[in-house]
Design a protein around this motif. Structure first.
Motif, PDB file in Angstrom:
ATOM      1  N   ALA A   1       2.342  -4.543   3.437  1.00  0.00           N
ATOM      2  CA  ALA A   1       1.484  -5.063   4.508  1.00  0.00           C
ATOM      3  C   ALA A   1       1.590  -6.578   4.587  1.00  0.00           C
ATOM      4  O   ALA A   1       1.466  -7.169   5.666  1.00  0.00           O
ATOM      5  CB  ALA A   1       0.033  -4.637   4.275  1.00  0.00           C
TER       6      ALA A   1
ATOM      7  N   PRO B   1       0.539  -9.269  16.628  1.00  0.00           N
ATOM      8  CA  PRO B   1       0.191  -7.931  17.109  1.00  0.00           C
ATOM      9  C   PRO B   1      -0.669  -7.144  16.121  1.00  0.00           C
ATOM     10  O   PRO B   1      -0.765  -7.506  14.953  1.00  0.00           O
ATOM     11  CB  PRO B   1       1.558  -7.252  17.293  1.00  0.00           C
ATOM     12  CG  PRO B   1       2.525  -8.047  16.485  1.00  0.00           C
ATOM     13  CD  PRO B   1       1.992  -9.439  16.429  1.00  0.00           C
ATOM     14  N   ASN B   2      -1.293  -6.097  16.597  1.00  0.00           N
ATOM     15  CA  ASN B   2      -2.086  -5.213  15.741  1.00  0.00           C
ATOM     16  C   ASN B   2      -1.234  -4.717  14.590  1.00  0.00           C
ATOM     17  O   ASN B   2      -0.083  -4.367  14.780  1.00  0.00           O
ATOM     18  CB  ASN B   2      -2.606  -4.000  16.536  1.00  0.00           C
ATOM     19  CG  ASN B   2      -3.519  -4.408  17.677  1.00  0.00           C
ATOM     20  OD1 ASN B   2      -3.257  -4.095  18.834  1.00  0.00           O
ATOM     21  ND2 ASN B   2      -4.556  -5.126  17.384  1.00  0.00           N
ATOM     22  N   GLY B   3      -1.832  -4.724  13.410  1.00  0.00           N
ATOM     23  CA  GLY B   3      -1.125  -4.222  12.234  1.00  0.00           C
ATOM     24  C   GLY B   3      -0.184  -5.234  11.597  1.00  0.00           C
ATOM     25  O   GLY B   3       0.539  -4.909  10.642  1.00  0.00           O
ATOM     26  N   ALA B   4      -0.176  -6.479  12.096  1.00  0.00           N
ATOM     27  CA  ALA B   4       0.742  -7.504  11.573  1.00  0.00           C
ATOM     28  C   ALA B   4       0.409  -7.894  10.135  1.00  0.00           C
ATOM     29  O   ALA B   4       1.256  -8.416   9.416  1.00  0.00           O
ATOM     30  CB  ALA B   4       0.702  -8.742  12.466  1.00  0.00           C
ATOM     31  N   GLY B   5      -0.862  -7.680   9.737  1.00  0.00           N
ATOM     32  CA  GLY B   5      -1.274  -8.030   8.375  1.00  0.00           C
ATOM     33  C   GLY B   5      -2.247  -9.197   8.320  1.00  0.00           C
ATOM     34  O   GLY B   5      -2.535  -9.719   7.235  1.00  0.00           O
ATOM     35  N   LYS B   6      -2.784  -9.593   9.466  1.00  0.00           N
ATOM     36  CA  LYS B   6      -3.666 -10.765   9.536  1.00  0.00           C
ATOM     37  C   LYS B   6      -4.934 -10.578   8.697  1.00  0.00           C
ATOM     38  O   LYS B   6      -5.275 -11.419   7.863  1.00  0.00           O
ATOM     39  CB  LYS B   6      -4.035 -11.057  11.011  1.00  0.00           C
ATOM     40  CG  LYS B   6      -2.822 -11.234  11.917  1.00  0.00           C
ATOM     41  CD  LYS B   6      -3.210 -11.528  13.355  1.00  0.00           C
ATOM     42  CE  LYS B   6      -3.982 -10.427  14.066  1.00  0.00           C
ATOM     43  NZ  LYS B   6      -3.210  -9.165  14.254  1.00  0.00           N
ATOM     44  N   THR B   7      -5.638  -9.467   8.938  1.00  0.00           N
ATOM     45  CA  THR B   7      -6.870  -9.205   8.190  1.00  0.00           C
ATOM     46  C   THR B   7      -6.564  -9.008   6.704  1.00  0.00           C
ATOM     47  O   THR B   7      -7.288  -9.494   5.836  1.00  0.00           O
ATOM     48  CB  THR B   7      -7.588  -7.965   8.763  1.00  0.00           C
ATOM     49  OG1 THR B   7      -7.935  -8.242  10.132  1.00  0.00           O
ATOM     50  CG2 THR B   7      -8.848  -7.638   7.986  1.00  0.00           C
ATOM     51  N   THR B   8      -5.462  -8.330   6.416  1.00  0.00           N
ATOM     52  CA  THR B   8      -5.063  -8.124   5.020  1.00  0.00           C
ATOM     53  C   THR B   8      -4.839  -9.457   4.311  1.00  0.00           C
ATOM     54  O   THR B   8      -5.214  -9.621   3.146  1.00  0.00           O
ATOM     55  CB  THR B   8      -3.780  -7.259   4.959  1.00  0.00           C
ATOM     56  OG1 THR B   8      -4.026  -6.043   5.651  1.00  0.00           O
ATOM     57  CG2 THR B   8      -3.374  -6.961   3.529  1.00  0.00           C
TER      58      THR B   8
ATOM     59  N   HIS C   1      -7.222 -13.137  19.079  1.00  0.00           N
ATOM     60  CA  HIS C   1      -6.283 -12.590  20.060  1.00  0.00           C
ATOM     61  C   HIS C   1      -6.390 -13.301  21.405  1.00  0.00           C
ATOM     62  O   HIS C   1      -5.499 -13.183  22.244  1.00  0.00           O
ATOM     63  CB  HIS C   1      -6.542 -11.086  20.278  1.00  0.00           C
ATOM     64  CG  HIS C   1      -6.055 -10.213  19.167  1.00  0.00           C
ATOM     65  ND1 HIS C   1      -4.714  -9.982  18.930  1.00  0.00           N
ATOM     66  CD2 HIS C   1      -6.718  -9.519  18.206  1.00  0.00           C
ATOM     67  CE1 HIS C   1      -4.581  -9.171  17.891  1.00  0.00           C
ATOM     68  NE2 HIS C   1      -5.784  -8.884  17.425  1.00  0.00           N
TER      69      HIS C   1
ATOM     70  N   PHE D   1       4.352   0.538   1.205  1.00  0.00           N
ATOM     71  CA  PHE D   1       4.445  -0.188   2.477  1.00  0.00           C
ATOM     72  C   PHE D   1       3.952  -1.615   2.285  1.00  0.00           C
ATOM     73  O   PHE D   1       2.821  -1.835   1.843  1.00  0.00           O
ATOM     74  CB  PHE D   1       3.605   0.537   3.542  1.00  0.00           C
ATOM     75  CG  PHE D   1       3.330  -0.286   4.764  1.00  0.00           C
ATOM     76  CD1 PHE D   1       4.345  -0.551   5.684  1.00  0.00           C
ATOM     77  CD2 PHE D   1       2.055  -0.801   5.004  1.00  0.00           C
ATOM     78  CE1 PHE D   1       4.081  -1.314   6.819  1.00  0.00           C
ATOM     79  CE2 PHE D   1       1.798  -1.567   6.139  1.00  0.00           C
ATOM     80  CZ  PHE D   1       2.818  -1.816   7.036  1.00  0.00           C
TER      81      PHE D   1
ATOM     82  N   GLU E   1     -11.601 -12.790  14.103  1.00  0.00           N
ATOM     83  CA  GLU E   1     -11.966 -12.510  15.494  1.00  0.00           C
ATOM     84  C   GLU E   1     -13.422 -12.869  15.805  1.00  0.00           C
ATOM     85  O   GLU E   1     -14.218 -12.012  16.201  1.00  0.00           O
ATOM     86  CB  GLU E   1     -11.662 -11.049  15.831  1.00  0.00           C
ATOM     87  CG  GLU E   1     -10.183 -10.714  15.575  1.00  0.00           C
ATOM     88  CD  GLU E   1      -9.753  -9.353  16.114  1.00  0.00           C
ATOM     89  OE1 GLU E   1     -10.398  -8.857  17.057  1.00  0.00           O
ATOM     90  OE2 GLU E   1      -8.767  -8.807  15.603  1.00  0.00           O
TER      91      GLU E   1
ATOM     92  N   PHE F   1       0.881  -1.171   0.000  1.00  0.00           N
ATOM     93  CA  PHE F   1       0.000   0.000   0.000  1.00  0.00           C
ATOM     94  C   PHE F   1       0.913   1.214   0.000  1.00  0.00           C
ATOM     95  O   PHE F   1       1.579   1.484   0.998  1.00  0.00           O
ATOM     96  CB  PHE F   1      -0.897   0.010   1.246  1.00  0.00           C
ATOM     97  CG  PHE F   1      -1.805  -1.182   1.360  1.00  0.00           C
ATOM     98  CD1 PHE F   1      -2.763  -1.455   0.385  1.00  0.00           C
ATOM     99  CD2 PHE F   1      -1.719  -2.034   2.458  1.00  0.00           C
ATOM    100  CE1 PHE F   1      -3.621  -2.548   0.509  1.00  0.00           C
ATOM    101  CE2 PHE F   1      -2.573  -3.123   2.582  1.00  0.00           C
ATOM    102  CZ  PHE F   1      -3.517  -3.385   1.602  1.00  0.00           C
TER     103      PHE F   1
END
Ligand SMILES: Nc1ncnc2c1ncn2[C@@H]1O[C@H](COP(=O)(O)OP(=O)(O)OP(=O)(O)O)[C@@H](O)[C@H]1O
Ligand SMILES: [Mg+2]
Length: 248
Positions: A22, A41-48, A206, A20, A175, A17
């Motif tokens: 992701a 952790p948050n922002g690790a790219g899991k949802t992406t 999580h 960056f 989640e 992106f």
């Protein structure tokens, strides 16, 4: 490149992106009938990563094979038809319809609410609705309950049921127990264990107690890459994982 019996083979997958990354050259294999949990952790790219697998986001490079077929260029709605189901964080059920009707409209033949309600409810569909409803704990009298009156947890199960109506061979849940009571979490763990007998399941979560209960294998993501992968006890004892995630 691999040509094997995996339900899902992700190789060298990358998405940027604005420069960056992701997801950064990520490789991941999921077996048929495997329940894989992805943590990090948050922002690790899991949802992406789930966005890329279901086709919501287009990859910059790499490969995603579903049942040995390259799907990188396949449109999102076609991936659904191939057998990839994805549950998003907020449930998208029809609050004014009953549990039965919500499941009925999710039968693959019904492309829209109105189309599905208009065609006759054949014995086939009814049987399928009743089977799925029993699976998600909303069978019997609950079938006639208006979906808007269900508890938060029951709404989540109903949405899982709507996905199951399509008989996906890969089901992805982001989640799924957020906001659930302790009892609902336990029932969801049982539900996921039943569901993965007939398909591969990927869960992002999580809550470590929950992960311990359901995971066959755990993948830990960090900065778009895989930091560790293996059975929960092994991953939990990994100093790298403790350092970036579990220690916080
Ligand atoms: N469409 C997008 N455009 C730009 N940046 C994005 C986009 N989608 C995600 N990102 C960025 O990619 C990174 C990974 O985000 P992602 O949502 O996948 O993380 P996550 O592991 O699911 O985190 P969380 O645990 O908080 O849900 C974040 O830095 C996010 O800001
Ligand atoms: Mg996320």
């Amino acid at each position: 490149m691999s040509n094997t019996d995996f339900a899902l083979a992700v190789e060298d997958l990358t998405v940027s992106f604005d420069g960056f990354k992701a997801i950064d050259a990520l490789t991941l294999y999921i077996d048929k009938n495997e329940l894989r949990v992805i943590i990090g952790p948050n922002g690790a790219g899991k949802t992406t990563l789930l966005d890329l697998i279901c086709g919501k986001t287009r990859a910059s490079g790499g490969s995603i094979k579903f049942k040995n077929e390259e799907i990188l260029g396949v449109a999102e709605h076609k991936r659904v038809r191939l057998g990839i189901g994805r549950k998003f964080q907020t449930p998208s059920i029809y609050e004014n319809l009953t549990v039965f009707q919500n499941l009925e409209v999710s039968y693959p033949a019904g492309r829209s609410v109105w189309g599905a309600l208009a065609f006759q409810c054949t014995a086939d569909i009814r049987t399928r609705v009743e089977t799925v409803a029993a699976d998600i704990g909303l069978g019997g009298e609950r079938l006639q309950t208006e979906a808007g009156l269900l508890s938060h947890g029951e709404k989540q199960w109903l949405e899982i049921g709507m996905l199951l109506m399509q008989e996906p061979e890969l089901l992805m849940l982001d989640e799924p127990i957020a906001g659930m009571s302790a009892r609902e979490r336990d029932l969801t763990a049982d539900l996921l264990q039943r569901i993965c007998q007939n398909r591969a399941v990927i869960v992002i979560e999580h809550d470590m107690d929950f992960v311990k209960k359901i995971a066959h294998k755990v993948t830990v993501m960090h900065q778009g890459k895989i930091l560790a992968e293996g059975p929960m006890d092994q991953v939990q004892a990994d100093p790298k994982v403790i350092d970036v995630y579990l220690g916080h």
